[in-house]
Scaffold this motif. Structure first.
Motif, PDB file in Angstrom:
ATOM      1  N   HIS A 449      -5.539  -0.711  15.665  1.00 18.02           N
ATOM      2  CA  HIS A 449      -4.776  -0.284  16.836  1.00 18.02           C
ATOM      3  C   HIS A 449      -4.423   1.197  16.697  1.00 18.02           C
ATOM      4  O   HIS A 449      -5.186   2.050  17.014  1.00 18.02           O
ATOM      5  CB  HIS A 449      -3.559  -1.183  17.056  1.00 18.02           C
ATOM      6  N   HIS A 450      -3.227   1.503  16.196  1.00 21.27           N
ATOM      7  CA  HIS A 450      -2.906   2.898  15.869  1.00 21.27           C
ATOM      8  C   HIS A 450      -2.007   2.873  14.646  1.00 21.27           C
ATOM      9  O   HIS A 450      -1.493   1.818  14.275  1.00 21.27           O
ATOM     10  CB  HIS A 450      -2.272   3.637  17.058  1.00 21.27           C
ATOM     11  N   PRO A 451      -1.832   4.003  14.000  1.00 20.27           N
ATOM     12  CA  PRO A 451      -1.193   3.971  12.674  1.00 20.27           C
ATOM     13  C   PRO A 451       0.297   3.634  12.685  1.00 20.27           C
ATOM     14  O   PRO A 451       0.923   3.629  11.638  1.00 20.27           O
ATOM     15  CB  PRO A 451      -1.433   5.389  12.130  1.00 20.27           C
ATOM     16  N   PHE A 452       0.871   3.333  13.856  1.00 24.46           N
ATOM     17  CA  PHE A 452       2.286   2.950  13.888  1.00 24.46           C
ATOM     18  C   PHE A 452       2.471   1.450  14.000  1.00 24.46           C
ATOM     19  O   PHE A 452       3.586   0.945  14.101  1.00 24.46           O
ATOM     20  CB  PHE A 452       2.983   3.667  15.050  1.00 24.46           C
ATOM     21  N   THR A 453       1.361   0.724  14.010  1.00 31.77           N
ATOM     22  CA  THR A 453       1.409  -0.733  14.098  1.00 31.77           C
ATOM     23  C   THR A 453       1.926  -1.321  12.788  1.00 31.77           C
ATOM     24  O   THR A 453       1.448  -0.969  11.716  1.00 31.77           O
ATOM     25  CB  THR A 453      -0.013  -1.265  14.373  1.00 31.77           C
ATOM     26  N   ALA A 454       2.885  -2.226  12.888  1.00 30.14           N
ATOM     27  CA  ALA A 454       3.467  -2.833  11.685  1.00 30.14           C
ATOM     28  C   ALA A 454       2.553  -3.927  11.144  1.00 30.14           C
ATOM     29  O   ALA A 454       1.951  -4.672  11.912  1.00 30.14           O
ATOM     30  CB  ALA A 454       4.836  -3.420  12.008  1.00 30.14           C
ATOM     31  N   PRO A 455       2.461  -4.027   9.807  1.00 29.98           N
ATOM     32  CA  PRO A 455       1.705  -5.140   9.207  1.00 29.98           C
ATOM     33  C   PRO A 455       2.603  -6.362   9.049  1.00 29.98           C
ATOM     34  O   PRO A 455       3.826  -6.260   9.157  1.00 29.98           O
ATOM     35  CB  PRO A 455       1.333  -4.577   7.840  1.00 29.98           C
ATOM     36  N   THR A 456       1.970  -7.519   8.783  1.00 26.83           N
ATOM     37  CA  THR A 456       2.763  -8.722   8.541  1.00 26.83           C
ATOM     38  C   THR A 456       3.253  -8.759   7.092  1.00 26.83           C
ATOM     39  O   THR A 456       4.051  -9.611   6.742  1.00 26.83           O
ATOM     40  CB  THR A 456       1.933  -9.993   8.821  1.00 26.83           C
ATOM     41  N   SER A 457       2.763  -7.833   6.271  1.00 27.31           N
ATOM     42  CA  SER A 457       3.056  -7.880   4.837  1.00 27.31           C
ATOM     43  C   SER A 457       3.990  -6.751   4.405  1.00 27.31           C
ATOM     44  O   SER A 457       4.303  -5.863   5.190  1.00 27.31           O
ATOM     45  CB  SER A 457       1.725  -7.778   4.081  1.00 27.31           C
ATOM     46  N   ASN A 465      -4.068  -4.946  -0.965  1.00 27.32           N
ATOM     47  CA  ASN A 465      -5.251  -5.516  -0.321  1.00 27.32           C
ATOM     48  C   ASN A 465      -5.299  -5.153   1.160  1.00 27.32           C
ATOM     49  O   ASN A 465      -5.155  -6.003   2.038  1.00 27.32           O
ATOM     50  CB  ASN A 465      -5.241  -7.039  -0.504  1.00 27.32           C
ATOM     51  N   PRO A 466      -5.488  -3.887   1.437  1.00 21.15           N
ATOM     52  CA  PRO A 466      -5.413  -3.443   2.835  1.00 21.15           C
ATOM     53  C   PRO A 466      -6.465  -4.093   3.732  1.00 21.15           C
ATOM     54  O   PRO A 466      -6.181  -4.386   4.889  1.00 21.15           O
ATOM     55  CB  PRO A 466      -5.616  -1.922   2.753  1.00 21.15           C
ATOM     56  N   ALA A 467      -7.671  -4.336   3.189  1.00 20.93           N
ATOM     57  CA  ALA A 467      -8.753  -4.850   4.046  1.00 20.93           C
ATOM     58  C   ALA A 467      -8.420  -6.223   4.610  1.00 20.93           C
ATOM     59  O   ALA A 467      -8.921  -6.602   5.665  1.00 20.93           O
ATOM     60  CB  ALA A 467     -10.066  -4.893   3.269  1.00 20.93           C
ATOM     61  N   GLU A 468      -7.580  -6.970   3.895  1.00 19.65           N
ATOM     62  CA  GLU A 468      -7.234  -8.323   4.349  1.00 19.65           C
ATOM     63  C   GLU A 468      -5.950  -8.360   5.163  1.00 19.65           C
ATOM     64  O   GLU A 468      -5.575  -9.413   5.683  1.00 19.65           O
ATOM     65  CB  GLU A 468      -7.055  -9.255   3.137  1.00 19.65           C
ATOM     66  N   ALA A 469      -5.256  -7.225   5.255  1.00 20.19           N
ATOM     67  CA  ALA A 469      -3.922  -7.243   5.877  1.00 20.19           C
ATOM     68  C   ALA A 469      -4.018  -7.497   7.371  1.00 20.19           C
ATOM     69  O   ALA A 469      -4.932  -7.029   8.041  1.00 20.19           O
ATOM     70  CB  ALA A 469      -3.220  -5.917   5.616  1.00 20.19           C
ATOM     71  N   LEU A 470      -3.058  -8.256   7.866  1.00 21.73           N
ATOM     72  CA  LEU A 470      -2.976  -8.519   9.304  1.00 21.73           C
ATOM     73  C   LEU A 470      -1.852  -7.685   9.901  1.00 21.73           C
ATOM     74  O   LEU A 470      -0.880  -7.331   9.230  1.00 21.73           O
ATOM     75  CB  LEU A 470      -2.716  -9.999   9.553  1.00 21.73           C
ATOM     76  N   SER A 471      -1.994  -7.394  11.185  1.00 24.43           N
ATOM     77  CA  SER A 471      -0.960  -6.591  11.856  1.00 24.43           C
ATOM     78  C   SER A 471      -0.135  -7.464  12.793  1.00 24.43           C
ATOM     79  O   SER A 471      -0.515  -8.586  13.116  1.00 24.43           O
ATOM     80  CB  SER A 471      -1.611  -5.469  12.643  1.00 24.43           C
ATOM     81  N   ARG A 472       0.987  -6.910  13.210  1.00 24.22           N
ATOM     82  CA  ARG A 472       1.839  -7.599  14.177  1.00 24.22           C
ATOM     83  C   ARG A 472       1.471  -7.140  15.595  1.00 24.22           C
ATOM     84  O   ARG A 472       2.337  -6.862  16.421  1.00 24.22           O
ATOM     85  CB  ARG A 472       3.301  -7.336  13.846  1.00 24.22           C
TER      86      ARG A 472
END
Lengths: 593, 593
Positions: A449-457, A465-472
């Motif tokens: 999305h864009h670099p201000f999107t929050a991750p779930t982690s 493990n950034p490649a597996e991270a999910l965003s909100r």
């Protein structure tokens, strides 16, 4: 000047004297009497003018198509047998007593009635005439009503309409910006916003709590059918709410306004993860009106000697999937060839297929060029997994995962539409659990999305493990269109720094691009999130058109020009000197200027 | 996350458990107890945290100004003697039981409370902090409410909100355009609209009947205090209505929305001709809250030998006028000198004055450097005409009419404001009967409004005596601000051609600039007209500010820069090459780049 709109007259006005102002939509002379279909924004009414009213008759006799008239007369029921049930005003007519010609009209370049064979270029060049067509008026009215309903909803929910700048800095969406040279700051440029993303986040940090805006955004990209250089967003941001609350509000907004404006019941919006959507539909904006799904068959293929399938089946980044189309066995060879060409647009090197004629006879009851490579055994296992029935066709995709998803995902929609397999008129859903990042061609990571999107982690998990991270993040999809999307944002500086580190965005670039937002985050940023809807797309859905230019009063062509005003245009040298710029001419073309 | 906004708590919540989310506005430790003033968009509430609730107390103890907290607790009445009647929530406080620090905050660059001595540059640079101040929040909320009220009104009246392009052609207002280079059309430029004038007229020709839009407009001009490069218009156009109906609607719109949003009763709007306004107030946007008027005295001066008065009195383009200021005799010599400097801005070469001390003693009771030039007789005739009373001062202007009007018109407002002579809070009016044309410096004529404004006369009358022709234009003025203006437009091709002929605009230029509108007029244009309001100015009036930057969330400075985002900014060479432009560096500065 008028007492009523043409379109609002009905039997309740029987016997009343009324005055209409409008355009001559159609004129007929019949039995010595003049019939004028008078048109305005609200519809068409039939006016009868008798030779007895000499002066009115003489004026009506002069009137041609598209003349502007003011007519006063009496409403009466139409004589029996002449009622027109196709017209809103078809039960009545007006007996015209006084006619005034307010303006004459040359014969328009095309008829307002029965326009359909006019090319879009002619329509756009003569947009003022084109916009007179009742179909176009309806679309603009629908758009106005939707916008108004959206604003009412947002106002009622306590959202503040705050205007953000049009002359601003480049924004983080990453598409090409439209630039505006500054006269007072030599050699510097404003950018037109691709979205008010940074401003709306700053409004949250400033404590406005709930913000919305119906706002023009700009992207200087090569245009697809559903894109325009300037488009309109319903932009929303809120503080102290999580994704479930934001999505709940957004869903209610769309449901409420579609019901109010279009009488449409959208029902509940199911939630589907990005992973599931890609797996089952090959797309993160699946059109769920079409009941077809992609089914993985790599495990069954892994053993075959047929390279086309074996390679992708054994490649960790590959995918082998089947798409069963009910009733597709009747597709002709020519049609299948066309679909093969169609999937090649998405990079597919071919389109394998199996027609199911007599499944009760096993592999002998199937028709396909590939069974001989798969072997009967594997073929029948695939048929079993797909629960294939007589009359079906099964298509196959085998390639890199991305190619298979795009090719079969698009084919699914195309075949579904061609064979009219729709099971419902409306299929809205939410896509959730997007990956935070995707791989770039050079092996780095970029924000999905864009670099201000929050991750779930947490920042630590993210970094591990950034490649597996999910965003909100969440996208709203209706009938295969992404109509809106957004996310919970990062409000914590440490998390923001982690994301920048993963994206390999250096301190200097951070400051240059987003410094003002990063500064704002330091002074007490609340938890916040939001989303943006594409208003044009919502209106397209409401109007049932897939042409974005039909829902914009003065649209641009795919080469970003306005055929009506001839924009963009030439400007004189003084203007350019004032702006401290000059036009770059390449040497080859220099002589011709 | 919250159950209530801070600002909405009152005695009705006594005993309830509530959750607040917001910012620490102020923190005090008093008698071992922590007092937090918690702030959000709706106001401030006092939270008391007792050392008994250990965990909450420890967290509250860490909290500093502008930390973002979530606090749950119970509402209770404040102890007797501690009720704060200056606060909306001053009768209650919350006993905080649970505290969560949602975000920390660095010490902001200036206090949110008591900001007044912070310079505007600091405020604009730290706009996110500045916007947290309750005064700024109120202004943005008022703006949002006014916009919403305007839209509701227009929607109810059947006006359609139709969006017009931002990337378009130069429009006929004649100020400098902002330009946007086109990437796809080499060497060509879009212009950002100074208004949607041509588009709204085309919408009328297209039959939309009633149009409005709240829309950004752009002018690349050197900025005055009440101007911005991008500003917001309430843009309105309607067909089949004359000026009385359009003005009636516009007046009702402003009255209704000011009442709804600000509780303001504007009363009836008097109509005043342009000629009368210039004559009595020296301005076409007179501030009628000030009861001072210009009075012509040229006839009395014509005979005097004093050149300063005699020349203008005998010049057909001159004016000699007096401005009587009640109570002005107490002005000091210094103050009068300052006013003399003030009128020199408008080109006045001096400022003659007469103080009225003892009028019962005739000219001997007057004090002035000019009586000796005028003679007692003329002086007393002037005093008589002005009905001068003891304590008054009379100022004089004698010059070209334009200079006298501008100088005394401005002086009238300045003195009236300085001496606080206002007789009312609100003084709205309509200015009507504007001239069609004004003379240019080279003796030609130019349109006072724009070349689509309809005259009150026939084409023949207009051509016979253009200098005397009046237009069907109207301006709405409130408290000396021109808040809106418009006109009935020309809908007839012959009339339009006559106006172009008078303005000496050749066929080629007509086609180049307005060809698409002229074409539209040929195909059945209805009688139409409209107006546009400056939304920013209306909000300024509502907020009682004369600083336009206080009613815009992210405004630009007078040099058209955004101190927050540092727009305009540098762009890289690739972007410029894509746009086929280069930056022009003048030779002198080339070396420094």
């Amino acid at each position: 000047m008028r007492s009523h709109y043409c379109g609002e007259l009905n039997l309740s006005h029987d016997g009343q004297e009324v005055t209409l102002c409008g355009w001559v939509h159609r004129r007929r002379d019949h039995g010595g009497v003049i019939f004028l279909d008078m048109r305005d924004r609200e519809g068409i009414a039939q006016v009868v003018i008798d030779p007895d009213t000499e002066e009115a008759f003489a004026l009506a006799d002069k009137a041609r198509s598209e003349y502007v008239l003011k007519i006063t007369g009496f409403v009466r029921p139409r004589p029996e047998g002449t009622v027109n049930t196709n017209m809103g005003t078809g039960e009545i007519e007006m007996l015209g007593k006084q006619v005034e010609i307010l303006n004459e009209a040359q014969t328009p370049p095309f008829q307002i009635e029965g326009y359909t064979d006019v090319g879009e270029e002619v329509r756009l060049k003569n947009r003022v005439i084109d916009l007179r067509r009742p179909e176009m008026q309806e679309k603009m009215i629908l758009r106005s009503k939707l916008t108004s309903a959206v604003r009412s909803y947002m106002d009622e929910q306590g959202y503040l309409d705050v205007e953000t700048p049009v002359l601003t800095r480049a924004t983080p969406e990453g598409a090409r910006d439209y630039l505006v040279p500054s006269r007072t700051h030599e050699g510097k440029f404003f950018a037109l916003p691709q979205s008010p993303q940074l401003f709306k986040q700053m409004l949250m940090v400033a404590g406005f709590d709930r913000y919305y805006q119906v706002v023009k955004c700009f992207r200087d990209e090569d245009l697809r059918a559903d894109r325009q250089p300037e488009f309109t967003q319903i932009d929303i941001e809120t503080s102290f709410q999580d994704e479930s609350q934001i999505m709940g509000m957004a869903e209610d907004l769309v449901k409420t306004t579609f019901k109010k404006v279009g009488g449409i019941e959208l029902g509940e919006f199911p939630h589907m993860t990005f992973a599931e959507a890609m797996n089952r539909y090959g797309s993160d904006k699946p059109d769920l009106r079409i009941p077809l799904e992609l089914v993985d068959v790599a495990d069954l293929m892994a053993g075959v000697e047929f390279k086309v399938f074996k390679g992708p089946a054994e490649d960790p980044k590959g995918r082998v999937a089947a798409l069963k189309v009910t009733g597709g066995a009747e597709l002709s060879r020519k049609q299948i060839d066309d679909y093969t060409k169609f999937v090649s647009i998405y990079g597919a090197k071919g389109l394998a297929w199996i027609k199911v004629n007599e499944i009760e006879n096993g592999a002998n009851g199937l028709q396909s060029p590939i069974i001989k490579f798969l072997g009967d055994d594997v073929t029948m296992k695939i048929m079993e997994r797909l629960d294939a029935k007589n009359g079906d066709i099964v298509f196959f995709g085998a390639d890199k995962e991305k190619v298979v998803n795009e090719a079969l995902g698009a084919l699914r929609c195309k075949v579904g539409t061609d064979l009219n397999l729709f099971t419902t008129d409306w299929a809205p859903l939410w896509i959730i659990d997007f990956p935070m990042f995707e791989e770039t061609d050079n092996g780095g990571l970029t924000a999905l999305h864009h670099p201000f999107t929050a991750p779930t982690s947490t920042p630590e998990e993210l970094e591990a493990n950034p490649a597996e991270a999910l965003s909100r993040a969440y996208d709203m999809v209706i009938n295969g269109y992404e109509v809106g999307g957004g996310s919970v944002r990062i409000h914590n500086e440490a998390m923001q720094q982690t994301v920048f580190r993963i994206l390999n965005i250096e301190e200097e670039e951070q400051q240059e691009k987003f410094g003002f937002l990063l500064d704002a985050l330091k002074y007490g940023a609340p938890p916040h999130g939001g989303l943006a809807f594409g208003l044009d797309r919502l209106v397209m859905l409401l109007c049932g058109t897939d042409n974005i230019r039909d829902v914009i009063a003065f649209p641009k062509t795919q080469s970003a020009a306005c055929l009506l005003t001839q924009a963009p245009g030439e400007v004189d040298g003084t203007q350019l000197r004032d702006l401290n710029i000059r036009i770059r001419r390449d040497p080859a073309s220099a002589t011709s200027h």
